[in-house]
Write an enzyme that holds these catalytic residues in place. Structure first.
Site, PDB file in Angstrom:
ATOM      1  N   ASP A 192      99.360   2.553 -43.086  1.00 25.01           N
ATOM      2  CA  ASP A 192      99.266   2.860 -44.519  1.00 25.01           C
ATOM      3  C   ASP A 192      98.421   1.810 -45.237  1.00 25.01           C
ATOM      4  O   ASP A 192      98.617   1.505 -46.414  1.00 25.01           O
ATOM      5  CB  ASP A 192     100.659   3.008 -45.155  1.00 25.01           C
ATOM      6  CG  ASP A 192     101.461   1.733 -45.030  1.00 25.01           C
ATOM      7  OD1 ASP A 192     100.973   0.777 -44.379  1.00 25.01           O
ATOM      8  OD2 ASP A 192     102.569   1.688 -45.596  1.00 25.01           O
ATOM      9  N   HIS A 228      70.657  -7.301 -39.877  1.00 23.08           N
ATOM     10  CA  HIS A 228      72.005  -7.116 -40.429  1.00 23.08           C
ATOM     11  C   HIS A 228      73.045  -7.872 -39.605  1.00 23.08           C
ATOM     12  O   HIS A 228      74.132  -7.370 -39.352  1.00 23.08           O
ATOM     13  CB  HIS A 228      72.350  -5.622 -40.519  1.00 23.08           C
ATOM     14  CG  HIS A 228      71.516  -4.899 -41.528  1.00 23.08           C
ATOM     15  ND1 HIS A 228      71.436  -3.536 -41.623  1.00 23.08           N
ATOM     16  CD2 HIS A 228      70.705  -5.357 -42.517  1.00 23.08           C
ATOM     17  CE1 HIS A 228      70.614  -3.198 -42.599  1.00 23.08           C
ATOM     18  NE2 HIS A 228      70.150  -4.284 -43.158  1.00 23.08           N
ATOM     19  N   ASP A 254      72.039 -14.653 -46.230  1.00 27.27           N
ATOM     20  CA  ASP A 254      71.767 -13.578 -47.191  1.00 27.27           C
ATOM     21  C   ASP A 254      73.123 -13.177 -47.753  1.00 27.27           C
ATOM     22  O   ASP A 254      73.934 -12.554 -47.061  1.00 27.27           O
ATOM     23  CB  ASP A 254      71.087 -12.406 -46.469  1.00 27.27           C
ATOM     24  CG  ASP A 254      70.667 -11.286 -47.420  1.00 27.27           C
ATOM     25  OD1 ASP A 254      71.175 -11.247 -48.553  1.00 27.27           O
ATOM     26  OD2 ASP A 254      69.842 -10.449 -46.999  1.00 27.27           O
ATOM     27  N   ASP A 301      71.727 -10.626 -54.976  1.00 25.58           N
ATOM     28  CA  ASP A 301      71.259 -10.505 -53.588  1.00 25.58           C
ATOM     29  C   ASP A 301      70.288 -11.654 -53.337  1.00 25.58           C
ATOM     30  O   ASP A 301      69.137 -11.598 -53.772  1.00 25.58           O
ATOM     31  CB  ASP A 301      70.580  -9.134 -53.426  1.00 25.58           C
ATOM     32  CG  ASP A 301      70.166  -8.848 -51.994  1.00 25.58           C
ATOM     33  OD1 ASP A 301      70.487  -9.641 -51.097  1.00 25.58           O
ATOM     34  OD2 ASP A 301      69.509  -7.805 -51.780  1.00 25.58           O
ATOM     35  N   HIS A 322      60.389  -5.707 -42.707  1.00 25.81           N
ATOM     36  CA  HIS A 322      60.912  -4.911 -43.828  1.00 25.81           C
ATOM     37  C   HIS A 322      60.025  -5.048 -45.060  1.00 25.81           C
ATOM     38  O   HIS A 322      59.200  -5.949 -45.149  1.00 25.81           O
ATOM     39  CB  HIS A 322      62.345  -5.335 -44.177  1.00 25.81           C
ATOM     40  CG  HIS A 322      62.483  -6.819 -44.431  1.00 25.81           C
ATOM     41  ND1 HIS A 322      62.140  -7.391 -45.628  1.00 25.81           N
ATOM     42  CD2 HIS A 322      62.896  -7.836 -43.630  1.00 25.81           C
ATOM     43  CE1 HIS A 322      62.358  -8.700 -45.559  1.00 25.81           C
ATOM     44  NE2 HIS A 322      62.803  -8.997 -44.353  1.00 25.81           N
ATOM     45  N   HIS A 358      63.669  -4.065 -53.293  1.00 26.43           N
ATOM     46  CA  HIS A 358      64.447  -2.862 -53.612  1.00 26.43           C
ATOM     47  C   HIS A 358      65.039  -3.072 -54.998  1.00 26.43           C
ATOM     48  O   HIS A 358      65.131  -4.208 -55.480  1.00 26.43           O
ATOM     49  CB  HIS A 358      65.541  -2.600 -52.554  1.00 26.43           C
ATOM     50  CG  HIS A 358      66.453  -3.778 -52.296  1.00 26.43           C
ATOM     51  ND1 HIS A 358      67.504  -4.107 -53.119  1.00 26.43           N
ATOM     52  CD2 HIS A 358      66.455  -4.702 -51.303  1.00 26.43           C
ATOM     53  CE1 HIS A 358      68.117  -5.184 -52.626  1.00 26.43           C
ATOM     54  NE2 HIS A 358      67.497  -5.567 -51.535  1.00 26.43           N
ATOM     55  N   HIS A 360      71.419  -2.097 -52.991  1.00 25.89           N
ATOM     56  CA  HIS A 360      70.184  -1.306 -52.916  1.00 25.89           C
ATOM     57  C   HIS A 360      70.355  -0.241 -53.986  1.00 25.89           C
ATOM     58  O   HIS A 360      70.938   0.813 -53.747  1.00 25.89           O
ATOM     59  CB  HIS A 360      70.000  -0.689 -51.523  1.00 25.89           C
ATOM     60  CG  HIS A 360      69.620  -1.709 -50.495  1.00 25.89           C
ATOM     61  ND1 HIS A 360      69.171  -1.389 -49.245  1.00 25.89           N
ATOM     62  CD2 HIS A 360      69.593  -3.070 -50.544  1.00 25.89           C
ATOM     63  CE1 HIS A 360      68.899  -2.502 -48.568  1.00 25.89           C
ATOM     64  NE2 HIS A 360      69.156  -3.528 -49.338  1.00 25.89           N
ATOM     65  N   GLU A 406      61.757 -10.362 -51.528  1.00 27.72           N
ATOM     66  CA  GLU A 406      62.346 -10.943 -50.321  1.00 27.72           C
ATOM     67  C   GLU A 406      61.464 -10.834 -49.086  1.00 27.72           C
ATOM     68  O   GLU A 406      61.837 -10.187 -48.109  1.00 27.72           O
ATOM     69  CB  GLU A 406      63.699 -10.289 -50.044  1.00 27.72           C
ATOM     70  CG  GLU A 406      63.700  -8.756 -50.044  1.00 27.72           C
ATOM     71  CD  GLU A 406      65.075  -8.199 -49.653  1.00 27.72           C
ATOM     72  OE1 GLU A 406      65.588  -8.629 -48.615  1.00 27.72           O
ATOM     73  OE2 GLU A 406      65.599  -7.344 -50.371  1.00 27.72           O
ATOM     74  N   TYR A 450      59.633 -13.129 -38.976  1.00 26.21           N
ATOM     75  CA  TYR A 450      60.611 -13.200 -37.877  1.00 26.21           C
ATOM     76  C   TYR A 450      59.879 -13.245 -36.541  1.00 26.21           C
ATOM     77  O   TYR A 450      58.960 -12.451 -36.308  1.00 26.21           O
ATOM     78  CB  TYR A 450      61.531 -11.973 -37.924  1.00 26.21           C
ATOM     79  CG  TYR A 450      62.131 -11.739 -39.298  1.00 26.21           C
ATOM     80  CD1 TYR A 450      63.303 -12.380 -39.685  1.00 26.21           C
ATOM     81  CD2 TYR A 450      61.489 -10.905 -40.223  1.00 26.21           C
ATOM     82  CE1 TYR A 450      63.838 -12.190 -40.962  1.00 26.21           C
ATOM     83  CE2 TYR A 450      62.006 -10.717 -41.494  1.00 26.21           C
ATOM     84  CZ  TYR A 450      63.173 -11.355 -41.866  1.00 26.21           C
ATOM     85  OH  TYR A 450      63.683 -11.167 -43.117  1.00 26.21           O
ATOM     86  N   ARG A 471      63.639 -15.871 -44.295  1.00 26.00           N
ATOM     87  CA  ARG A 471      63.522 -14.962 -45.442  1.00 26.00           C
ATOM     88  C   ARG A 471      63.903 -15.756 -46.683  1.00 26.00           C
ATOM     89  O   ARG A 471      64.805 -16.599 -46.634  1.00 26.00           O
ATOM     90  CB  ARG A 471      64.444 -13.739 -45.276  1.00 26.00           C
ATOM     91  CG  ARG A 471      64.409 -12.786 -46.447  1.00 26.00           C
ATOM     92  CD  ARG A 471      64.985 -11.388 -46.151  1.00 26.00           C
ATOM     93  NE  ARG A 471      66.418 -11.349 -45.931  1.00 26.00           N
ATOM     94  CZ  ARG A 471      66.989 -11.188 -44.745  1.00 26.00           C
ATOM     95  NH1 ARG A 471      66.251 -11.076 -43.655  1.00 26.00           N
ATOM     96  NH2 ARG A 471      68.302 -11.150 -44.636  1.00 26.00           N
ATOM     97  N   GLU A 505      64.808 -14.779 -50.701  1.00 26.59           N
ATOM     98  CA  GLU A 505      65.055 -13.604 -51.540  1.00 26.59           C
ATOM     99  C   GLU A 505      65.606 -14.006 -52.900  1.00 26.59           C
ATOM    100  O   GLU A 505      66.584 -14.752 -52.985  1.00 26.59           O
ATOM    101  CB  GLU A 505      66.071 -12.680 -50.843  1.00 26.59           C
ATOM    102  CG  GLU A 505      66.489 -11.487 -51.694  1.00 26.59           C
ATOM    103  CD  GLU A 505      67.350 -10.482 -50.949  1.00 26.59           C
ATOM    104  OE1 GLU A 505      68.065 -10.885 -50.004  1.00 26.59           O
ATOM    105  OE2 GLU A 505      67.318  -9.302 -51.324  1.00 26.59           O
TER     106      GLU A 505
HETATM  107  N1  GLY Z   1      71.200  -7.998 -48.505  1.00 24.95           N
HETATM  108  C1  GLY Z   1      70.521  -6.806 -48.242  1.00 24.95           C
HETATM  109  C2  GLY Z   1      69.100  -6.924 -48.553  1.00 24.95           C
HETATM  110  O1  GLY Z   1      68.609  -8.012 -48.722  1.00 24.95           O
HETATM  111  O2  GLY Z   1      68.418  -5.958 -48.744  1.00 24.95           O
HETATM  112 MN    MN Z   2      67.788  -7.464 -50.659  1.00 26.17          MN
HETATM  113 MN    MN Z   3      69.677  -9.729 -49.232  1.00 26.21          MN
END
Ligand code: GLY
Ligand code: MN
Ligand code: MN
Length: 446
Positions: free
Chosen positions: A45, A248, A265, A276, A355, A359, A366, A389, A393, A411, A413
């Site tokens: 539960d 991820h 991140d 973010d 990437h 976003h 996102h 960001e 890599y 990265r 961001e």
């Molecule tokens: N934390 C997810 C991204 O940077 O898009």
């Molecule tokens: Mn992001």
């Molecule tokens: Mn991020």
């Protein structure tokens, strides 16, 4: 430690204005049906932590599961109606108080509210003079089936064949509204950013070779909750060494390697709004010359991208600006051969860049809103918030990776508001340039 005063949230007036804007945007003889989130059973539960559906939150501020908002433009007897859970003394002993339909209309500034258990009797009647129904399409099959059932019921009540009730996705309407942030929303996003900056600083200060990634994750979680955030806006990524190359990565289980980098991140959710942020720093507190060279390249790419944010630019301009800098750097490092424009066009840098650069950011990390219209990239306008960001890599198992770079992932961001004249970096307080990062870490004795 005393609690910091909560930042003022979204006012009842603003929620009413949002519903007005939605009512004005939908077709005149239509209805908009919007379900709240559902509780999701984890096991036994025990439920997963409840997070309200973002569109529903945007229009109501109501935090309970199992409710449906109905907007009925032009309806004389009331344009805004809520169906919500009735009181249940036993459940309320376990789960806490429910608002209940008797209080809901006044508390939320709506025209009317009914128990959810009465919806099958009431809703088909509300649809009787409507020719179009907006609802989230493709998100919740069970809800779509329920809506089709109400429509069938409505048809049979009307008697005989009637004009078809057309189903339209509510996202197009609501997501355009959500894309433009109000001053109150920006206040909450600034607070999410402030807390997230503190969390990153705390994690950097705690870093040292041998410290497990999860200890840094714990520092971040502590900073979020102790500053009044709900928690992470998405699972915090603490990737040290080669783990930084896994986009991820959320295991957060490895010890920080001597001489390696750490990519974090992490962003807080504050009163429904996300930050973010990514920072990459040396576990030991000092970059090696090669790490610093690559870090400075990503830093330069991010700076170029941030400077490309202004009203009138396209959503793609910061991305292109960052890619040009990264590709020029990779040519100089002899990782790639060719021209910047040639490599940009043939995509041969993508194994290292992976990437896109941005976003939208808001209630969702996102966030919603169109990025392009047909072939054309969207034009940036004041009030939009986007991340910047860029990353670089070098997975060890990628044949193109020079051996000296193997396992390096970087990265950086930040969260950027488009202003009337250019941009504002909401997260600028987080140390970003290589010297500032080393200075912070030296101070904390890493
Ligand atoms: N934390 C997810 C991204 O940077 O898009
Ligand atoms: Mn992001
Ligand atoms: Mn991020």
């Amino acid at each position: 430690m005393t609690a910091r005063k909560a930042v003022q949230g979204i006012s009842a007036k603003e929620y009413a204005e949002r519903r007005r804007a939605a009512l004005d945007a939908v077709a005149p003889q239509s209805a908009l049906l919007l379900p709240a989130g559902r509780e999701l059973l984890r096991n036994g539960d025990t439920h997963y932590p409840f997070r309200q559906s973002s569109d529903f939150l945007y229009l109501t501020g109501f935090q309970e599961p199992d409710a449906i908002l109905v907007l009925l433009p032009g309806r004389r007897a009331g344009e805004t109606v809520l169906f919500c859970r009735d009181h249940d003394a036993r459940r309320e002993r376990y789960d806490g108080p429910r608002l209940g339909p008797e209080q809901a209309a006044e508390a939320l500034g709506l025209d009317d509210a009914f128990p959810l258990s009465d919806i099958d009797d009431i809703l088909p009647g509300l649809l009787e003079d409507r020719s179009q129904v907006y609802l989230p399409l493709g998100a919740d099959e069970a809800f779509e089936a329920q809506v089709r059932g109400w429509i069938e019921d409505c048809r049979s009540r009307r008697g005989g064949p009637v004009a078809a009730l057309e189903l339209t996705d509510s996202g197009h309407i609501l997501h355009e509204l959500r894309l433009f942030k109000s001053p109150a929303e920006l206040r909450l996003m600034r607070e999410a950013a402030r807390i997230s900056v503190l969390a990153h600083e705390r994690a950097m200060a705690r870093a040292a070779p041998g410290v497990p990634e999860y200890v840094l994750e714990a520092e971040i979680a502590y900073a979020f909750r102790s500053e009044g955030a709900t928690g992470p806006a998405y699972p915090s990524i603490v990737g040290s060494g080669a783990n930084a190359c896994i986009m991820h990565y959320v295991d957060n289980a490895a010890p920080l390697p001597e001489g390696g980098l750490v990519l974090i991140d992490a962003g807080a959710e504050y009163q429904g709004y996300a930050a973010d942020i990514t920072r990459t720093f040396p576990a030991s507190g000092r970059f090696t010359p090669l790490q610093r060279q690559l870090y400075d390249l990503v830093f330069a790419a991010q700076t170029a991208a941030i400077e490309a944010v202004r009203p009138g630019a396209t959503f793609n301009d910061p991305h292109l600006a960052s890619q040009r800098v990264l590709i020029a750097g990779l040519i100089e490092l002899k990782v790639l051969t060719g021209t910047v424009e040639g490599i940009l066009a043939d995509g041969s840098a993508m194994p290292f860049l992976v990437h896109r650069c941005s976003h939208w950011l808001g209630i969702d990390v996102h966030d919603v809103g169109e990025y392009r219209f047909g072939e054309a990239w969207r034009i940036l306008e004041p009030g939009m918030v986007l991340t910047i960001e860029p990353g670089l890599y070098f997975p060890a198992d990628l044949p193109e990776t020079p051996r000296a770079f193997a396992g390096i992932g970087i990265r950086i961001e930040d969260d950027v508001l488009v202003t009337a004249t250019g941009y504002e970096v909401l997260t600028e307080a987080a140390p970003r340039d290589g010297d500032a990062i080393e200075a912070l870490m030296a101070q904390s004795g890493s």
